[in-house]
Write a protein that holds these residues in place. Structure first.
Motif, PDB file in Angstrom:
ATOM      1  N   LEU A 125      20.557-111.447  50.548  1.00  0.00           N
ATOM      2  CA  LEU A 125      21.376-112.472  51.214  1.00  0.00           C
ATOM      3  C   LEU A 125      20.534-113.677  51.617  1.00  0.00           C
ATOM      4  N   THR A 126      19.340-113.399  52.141  1.00  0.00           N
ATOM      5  CA  THR A 126      18.460-114.483  52.559  1.00  0.00           C
ATOM      6  C   THR A 126      18.076-115.372  51.385  1.00  0.00           C
ATOM      7  N   LYS A 127      17.726-114.730  50.265  1.00  0.00           N
ATOM      8  CA  LYS A 127      17.378-115.512  49.071  1.00  0.00           C
ATOM      9  C   LYS A 127      18.569-116.318  48.583  1.00  0.00           C
ATOM     10  N   ARG A 128      19.744-115.709  48.629  1.00  0.00           N
ATOM     11  CA  ARG A 128      20.940-116.413  48.175  1.00  0.00           C
ATOM     12  C   ARG A 128      21.218-117.615  49.077  1.00  0.00           C
ATOM     13  N   ASN A 129      21.036-117.435  50.377  1.00  0.00           N
ATOM     14  CA  ASN A 129      21.267-118.542  51.315  1.00  0.00           C
ATOM     15  C   ASN A 129      20.267-119.674  51.094  1.00  0.00           C
ATOM     16  N   LYS A 130      19.001-119.315  50.877  1.00  0.00           N
ATOM     17  CA  LYS A 130      17.988-120.335  50.638  1.00  0.00           C
ATOM     18  C   LYS A 130      18.297-121.111  49.359  1.00  0.00           C
ATOM     19  N   THR A 131      18.711-120.370  48.321  1.00  0.00           N
ATOM     20  CA  THR A 131      19.056-121.025  47.064  1.00  0.00           C
ATOM     21  C   THR A 131      20.242-121.959  47.247  1.00  0.00           C
ATOM     22  N   ALA A 132      21.235-121.502  48.007  1.00  0.00           N
ATOM     23  CA  ALA A 132      22.414-122.326  48.238  1.00  0.00           C
ATOM     24  C   ALA A 132      22.065-123.584  49.024  1.00  0.00           C
ATOM     25  N   HIS A 133      21.225-123.446  50.043  1.00  0.00           N
ATOM     26  CA  HIS A 133      20.817-124.612  50.828  1.00  0.00           C
ATOM     27  C   HIS A 133      20.032-125.598  49.971  1.00  0.00           C
ATOM     28  N   LYS A 134      19.206-125.048  49.092  1.00  0.00           N
ATOM     29  CA  LYS A 134      18.453-125.930  48.210  1.00  0.00           C
ATOM     30  C   LYS A 134      19.408-126.702  47.299  1.00  0.00           C
ATOM     31  N   LYS A 135      20.432-126.013  46.802  1.00  0.00           N
ATOM     32  CA  LYS A 135      21.424-126.676  45.959  1.00  0.00           C
ATOM     33  C   LYS A 135      22.183-127.739  46.754  1.00  0.00           C
ATOM     34  N   LEU A 136      22.484-127.427  48.009  1.00  0.00           N
ATOM     35  CA  LEU A 136      23.202-128.405  48.841  1.00  0.00           C
ATOM     36  C   LEU A 136      22.353-129.646  49.090  1.00  0.00           C
ATOM     37  N   GLU A 137      21.045-129.416  49.299  1.00  0.00           N
ATOM     38  CA  GLU A 137      20.158-130.553  49.483  1.00  0.00           C
ATOM     39  C   GLU A 137      20.127-131.423  48.221  1.00  0.00           C
ATOM     40  N   ASP A 138      20.056-130.748  47.077  1.00  0.00           N
ATOM     41  CA  ASP A 138      20.058-131.493  45.819  1.00  0.00           C
ATOM     42  C   ASP A 138      21.383-132.210  45.611  1.00  0.00           C
ATOM     43  N   ALA A 139      22.478-131.548  46.039  1.00  0.00           N
ATOM     44  CA  ALA A 139      23.795-132.165  45.884  1.00  0.00           C
ATOM     45  C   ALA A 139      23.912-133.410  46.746  1.00  0.00           C
ATOM     46  N   SER A 140      23.362-133.314  47.983  1.00  0.00           N
ATOM     47  CA  SER A 140      23.451-134.477  48.879  1.00  0.00           C
ATOM     48  C   SER A 140      22.625-135.647  48.368  1.00  0.00           C
ATOM     49  N   SER A 141      21.584-135.336  47.585  1.00  0.00           N
ATOM     50  CA  SER A 141      20.764-136.410  47.036  1.00  0.00           C
ATOM     51  C   SER A 141      21.240-136.836  45.647  1.00  0.00           C
ATOM     52  N   GLY A 142      22.313-136.186  45.174  1.00  0.00           N
ATOM     53  CA  GLY A 142      22.914-136.586  43.912  1.00  0.00           C
ATOM     54  C   GLY A 142      22.370-135.885  42.693  1.00  0.00           C
ATOM     55  N   HIS A 143      21.465-134.888  42.899  1.00  0.00           N
ATOM     56  CA  HIS A 143      20.880-134.200  41.742  1.00  0.00           C
ATOM     57  C   HIS A 143      21.807-133.124  41.182  1.00  0.00           C
ATOM     58  N   VAL A 144      22.637-132.539  42.032  1.00  0.00           N
ATOM     59  CA  VAL A 144      23.519-131.462  41.604  1.00  0.00           C
ATOM     60  C   VAL A 144      24.909-131.728  42.156  1.00  0.00           C
ATOM     61  N   GLU A 145      25.921-131.473  41.373  1.00  0.00           N
ATOM     62  CA  GLU A 145      27.289-131.629  41.819  1.00  0.00           C
ATOM     63  C   GLU A 145      27.615-130.587  42.889  1.00  0.00           C
ATOM     64  N   GLU A 146      28.351-131.028  43.940  1.00  0.00           N
ATOM     65  CA  GLU A 146      28.693-130.131  45.032  1.00  0.00           C
ATOM     66  C   GLU A 146      29.625-129.016  44.563  1.00  0.00           C
ATOM     67  N   GLU A 147      30.434-129.322  43.532  1.00  0.00           N
ATOM     68  CA  GLU A 147      31.329-128.280  43.017  1.00  0.00           C
ATOM     69  C   GLU A 147      30.531-127.112  42.443  1.00  0.00           C
ATOM     70  N   GLU A 148      29.361-127.410  41.877  1.00  0.00           N
ATOM     71  CA  GLU A 148      28.518-126.335  41.323  1.00  0.00           C
ATOM     72  C   GLU A 148      28.022-125.417  42.421  1.00  0.00           C
ATOM     73  N   VAL A 149      27.681-126.003  43.582  1.00  0.00           N
ATOM     74  CA  VAL A 149      27.225-125.194  44.709  1.00  0.00           C
ATOM     75  C   VAL A 149      28.343-124.294  45.203  1.00  0.00           C
ATOM     76  N   LYS A 150      29.567-124.880  45.330  1.00  0.00           N
ATOM     77  CA  LYS A 150      30.695-124.083  45.805  1.00  0.00           C
ATOM     78  C   LYS A 150      31.005-122.954  44.827  1.00  0.00           C
ATOM     79  N   PHE A 151      30.902-123.258  43.546  1.00  0.00           N
ATOM     80  CA  PHE A 151      31.161-122.214  42.541  1.00  0.00           C
ATOM     81  C   PHE A 151      30.143-121.089  42.672  1.00  0.00           C
ATOM     82  N   MET A 152      28.889-121.435  42.924  1.00  0.00           N
ATOM     83  CA  MET A 152      27.856-120.420  43.063  1.00  0.00           C
ATOM     84  C   MET A 152      28.105-119.537  44.273  1.00  0.00           C
ATOM     85  N   LEU A 153      28.491-120.166  45.391  1.00  0.00           N
ATOM     86  CA  LEU A 153      28.778-119.408  46.606  1.00  0.00           C
ATOM     87  C   LEU A 153      29.973-118.500  46.417  1.00  0.00           C
ATOM     88  N   ASP A 154      31.029-119.048  45.794  1.00  0.00           N
ATOM     89  CA  ASP A 154      32.233-118.236  45.584  1.00  0.00           C
ATOM     90  C   ASP A 154      31.950-117.057  44.664  1.00  0.00           C
TER      91      ASP A 154
END
Length: 605
Positions: free
Chosen positions: A81-110
């Motif tokens: 769970l911890t690794k998954r959370n860290k990965t998700a936060h990293k994706k969110l950071e990238d999404a906020s900077s425009g590197h990754v689409e936010e929909e991709e992060v939501k799909f990963m979490l779901d």
């Protein structure tokens, strides 16, 4: 007094549970209550269902391992769970900077939540991973709880159900225990005992009349723990058992056919386990390693492999606890974990020949056949021929971290283990074994070959340590010594000992004479070394306990008749009582038959 009265009341309440079909007695006086741990079972006066008091050690050790397994799974779940959370936060950071689409992060979490394993509550505004909540929390999307699923246990050969009941009542985190048996009387007794143990047992334990092999084959990767404890060999159950365990789950397996595994019937052992045993002093450890190699072979057929966490030879059986994983690439390592054994027929010298060897090429590893042979045609120490056995499991048979955790659990819950003294002694000895050294030598056997007096274990250990090698005891044999010193060093130490303690001249063709005819190339130093005593020995902790009573061992297989040949197994008194009881039953039956024949004419008239 109150507990006894409560048990009697429960006995009267449960005695009718199977009386309606006429297959079991409804008289409470026909049963005695046997209590082990927190479970109680009803034992019929005629002992129709197999029960062996000696197996309390086996059951206690299994409960300790199961508790540790559930604790380790929770740790692994938290780490995941911890690794998954860290990965998700990293994706969110990238999404906020425009590197990754936010929909991709939501799909990963779901997709992470939808597998039913866990659910993490996340705040996108925070950079740190969130804490995992202790209580299960339902998400607004209706996903499952983040807590780990309760452990599902299969006891494939349940008999009276005592082990299954103890798992359900004593181990926290066990959600369901399925108890199987293909004997109708055993299943009826198990159901009776489930009811006798109350609501907790009734909610967790279920009993089925089924062939364990068929049941496990039709429930692939369904159980977190599969427990095999047959009377005799488990070989016919292994193929279906390795398929029934979930990825990362535990297989607990007992083998009681020690005569076969220890070399009494080598051809039978090969037919059952695919390995040829040798009758060396290490035969009981070899039995463990043969069983592990057999399980690994069955697992490999389904792209799975095993990781042993604890392997024990105790009383009259061997018991292994292995985790099973699925990986086609990791499975290729198997030849590196198996070896053939060359045992000299004249002395105690033995040598291992690994089946495979790794070869690195272009950033990849290939596995090729091992180089050989590792021994000449004749033993370099005594000149005799070699017997060849195996293949056996030559990788570690214990996991040091697991052993330490199991031992700590046992000590912290001392009062909950009826066999605490025995299992703590065994685990203590195992914790001090050299894990990377297969098999062992016997000090007394070495001296028997040379016809000399034996040095003390401390002196021999000190000589090995002073020569720059490691040495330890083994839980299998109080006189066994594991060492990474080669056999020529071991014999050099004994040659030096003989120079200090001379022996009488022997026939020149004997193995001892040939060994002593050579001058030692190593000058042994018998000065006491610091590590010559283990920590347990230094603290005078008991490591090898005597049996609690006479004739401690396996009982007869269910349905077998007791005869005079079983005196060595059960004791003279038990055999005489049983034979007298059987003769009395036969006499009463004859009298009843005679009375009926005498009374039939008058009845006809």
């Amino acid at each position: 007094m109150g507990e006894e009265a409560g048990s009697e009341e429960k006995l009267h309440e449960s005695s009718f549970c199977n009386g309606s079909n006429g297959t079991a007695s409804t008289d409470p006086n026909d049963y005695t209550i046997i209590k082990e741990g927190e479970a109680e079972i009803l034992m019929h006066a005629k002992n129709e269902v197999f029960y062996n008091k000696a197996q309390v050690n086996n059951r206690d050790l299994s409960i300790a391992v199961l508790r540790t397994f559930i604790s380790k799974c929770k740790e692994e779940h938290t780490t995941m769970l911890t690794k998954r959370n860290k990965t998700a936060h990293k994706k969110l950071e990238d999404a906020s900077s425009g590197h990754v689409e936010e929909e991709e992060v939501k799909f990963m979490l779901d997709s992470g939540k939808s597998n039913g394993e866990c659910e993490a509550q996340m705040d996108p505004s925070q950079n740190e991973s969130c804490d995992i909540l202790a209580e299960p929390v339902k998400s607004t999307e209706g996903k499952g709880p983040e807590e780990m699923k309760p452990c599902r246990v299969l006891e494939a050969l349940a008999a009276s159900g005592l082990r299954a009941l103890r798992y359900a009542r004593e181990v926290e985190g066990v959600g369901k225990v399925v108890a199987l048996d293909n004997d109708k009387a055993s299943v009826e007794a198990c159901k009776r005992n489930i009811k006798f143990n109350g609501s907790v047992a009734m909610s967790k334990v279920e009993s089925h009349l089924a062939d364990a092999r068929v049941f496990m084959l039709t429930h692939p990767k369904e159980f977190d723990v599969v427990d095999l404890d047959p009377y005799g060999s488990p070989s016919v159950f292994l193929d279906s058992a390795v398929q029934s365990v979930v990825d990362g789950g535990m297989l607990m397996c007992t083998a009681t056919d020690m005569a076969v595994l220890c070399g009494g019937n080598g051809e039978v052992c090969y037919s059952k386990y695919g390995s040829y045993p040798l009758r060396g002093k290490y035969c009981h450890e070899m039995a463990l390693r043969i069983l592990l190699a057999c399980i690994e072979g069955h697992a490999n057929r389904y792209k799975r492999y095993i990781v042993p966490v604890l392997s024990v030879q105790m009383d009259f059986y061997v018991r292994v606890f292995v985790r099973i994983f699925t990986s086609a690439s990791a499975m290729k390592n198997t030849p590196l974990k198996l070896s053939y054994v060359y045992q000299c027929i004249g002395c105690d010298s033995f040598h291992l020949q690994c089946l495979g060897r790794p070869v690195a090429k272009n950033n990849s590893i290939r596995y090729l056949p091992g180089f050989g042979p590792v021994v000449p045609q004749e033993c370099s120490d005594c000149g005799k021929k070699f017997n060849m056995g195996g293949p056996i499991w030559s990788a570690p048979i214990h996991d040091e971290e697991w052993v330490a955790s199991i031992l700590a659990n046992v000590k912290s819950m001392k009062d909950r283990y009826p066999a605490y003294d025995r299992i703590s002694a065994v685990l203590t000895t195992i914790s001090e074994e050299l894990q990377d050294v297969p098999l062992f030598v016997s000090l007394h056997s070495l001296c028997a070959t040379l016809k000399c007096t034996s040095p003390s274990a401390v002196m021999f250990r000190s000589a090995v340590i002073n020569a720059g090698y490691r040495i330890s005891g083994t839980h299998v044999n109080p006189l066994g010594l594991k060492s990474d010193a080669p056999m020529d060093v071991i014999w050099d130490i004994m040659r030096c000992w003989i120079k200090i303690h001379p022996v009488k001249a022997q026939s020149p063709d004997q193995s001892g004479s040939v060994i002593l005819a050579k001058e030692p190339t190593l000058q042994a130093n018998f000065a006491r070394a610091v590590a010559s005593l283990s920590k347990a020995q230094a603290k005078k902790v008991a490591r090898f306990l005597p049996n609690p009573e006479r004739h401690w061992g396996p009982k007869l297989r269910a349905g077998r008749q007791v005869t005079s040949k079983h005196v060595s197994l059960l004791g003279l008194e038990a055999v005489n009582n049983s034979i007298n009881h059987e003769e009395g039953d036969e006499l009463n039956a004859k009298r009843h038959k005679t009375d009926n024949s005498n009374s039939s004419p008058s009845q006809a008239g």
